[in-house]
Write a protein that holds these residues in place. Sequence first.
Motif, mmCIF file in Angstrom:
data_model
loop_
_atom_site.group_PDB
_atom_site.id
_atom_site.type_symbol
_atom_site.label_atom_id
_atom_site.label_comp_id
_atom_site.label_asym_id
_atom_site.label_seq_id
_atom_site.Cartn_x
_atom_site.Cartn_y
_atom_site.Cartn_z
ATOM 1 N N LEU A 18 -38.522 42.714 -21.524
ATOM 2 C CA LEU A 18 -37.235 43.214 -21.049
ATOM 3 C C LEU A 18 -36.307 42.053 -20.705
ATOM 4 C CD1 LEU A 18 -38.618 45.973 -18.654
ATOM 5 C CD2 LEU A 18 -38.148 46.132 -21.104
ATOM 6 N N ASP A 19 -35.016 42.293 -20.764
ATOM 7 C CA ASP A 19 -34.022 41.290 -20.409
ATOM 8 C C ASP A 19 -33.705 41.439 -18.919
ATOM 9 O OD1 ASP A 19 -31.645 39.870 -19.885
ATOM 10 O OD2 ASP A 19 -30.985 40.103 -21.949
ATOM 11 N N PRO A 20 -34.114 40.472 -18.088
ATOM 12 C CA PRO A 20 -33.903 40.595 -16.643
ATOM 13 C C PRO A 20 -32.431 40.758 -16.261
ATOM 14 C CG PRO A 20 -35.197 38.621 -17.149
ATOM 15 C CD PRO A 20 -34.781 39.237 -18.446
ATOM 16 N N GLN A 21 -31.545 40.053 -16.942
ATOM 17 C CA GLN A 21 -30.129 40.128 -16.587
ATOM 18 C C GLN A 21 -29.549 41.513 -16.849
ATOM 19 O OE1 GLN A 21 -28.515 36.672 -18.611
ATOM 20 N NE2 GLN A 21 -28.471 35.586 -16.642
ATOM 21 N N LYS A 22 -29.996 42.167 -17.909
ATOM 22 C CA LYS A 22 -29.498 43.521 -18.201
ATOM 23 C C LYS A 22 -30.027 44.526 -17.182
ATOM 24 C CE LYS A 22 -28.161 42.775 -22.742
ATOM 25 N NZ LYS A 22 -27.884 42.612 -23.913
ATOM 26 N N LEU A 23 -31.036 44.116 -16.419
ATOM 27 C CA LEU A 23 -31.588 44.970 -15.366
ATOM 28 C C LEU A 23 -31.104 44.532 -13.982
ATOM 29 C CD1 LEU A 23 -35.172 45.211 -16.822
ATOM 30 C CD2 LEU A 23 -33.456 47.018 -16.762
ATOM 31 N N ALA A 51 -32.099 40.147 -7.708
ATOM 32 C CA ALA A 51 -30.729 40.493 -8.077
ATOM 33 C C ALA A 51 -29.687 39.575 -7.450
ATOM 34 C CB ALA A 51 -30.436 41.939 -7.689
#
Length: 150
Positions: free
Chosen positions: A54-59, A111
């Motif tokens: 998964l892309d951490p930034q998109k989450l 975050a």
Amino acid sequence: MDDMDRKILSVLQSDSSQSVAEMAEKVGLSHTPFWRRLKRLEKDGVIRERVSILDPQKLGLDITVFANIKLRQHDEETLEAFEREVAAFPEVVECYSMSGETDYVVRALVASIEEYERLLKRKLLHLPGVVAINSHFALKCIKLTTRLPL
């Protein structure tokens, strides 16, 4: 492990969502021999698991923190308790026991800086034996891969 196993692992690392037939074709095997080799690699623990990355930034996990942690004592009970507890924190995505001045290095995804401060104050500083934590915030990721050099 032979060259064919390495080809299988290379194809699997590049895209594990492919069908067995597609991967078999890419390495030059028919379906059944490919599937048998794949199952053997899984059974032997060479393939630990198959996951989606998964892309951490998109989450919303925009902050990567590396925390160097020093412990007060190094007895077996303290080390095992530390490792058991830190492994349970979802924010901690990697933790390594280290040689040298730092006992452990933790990579955490959060975050915001405020969220890391809460993680630090409420969890990391309360881990067994912790005497000091030195945190470093990543400015930019240059390379991040799960692909092993085969």
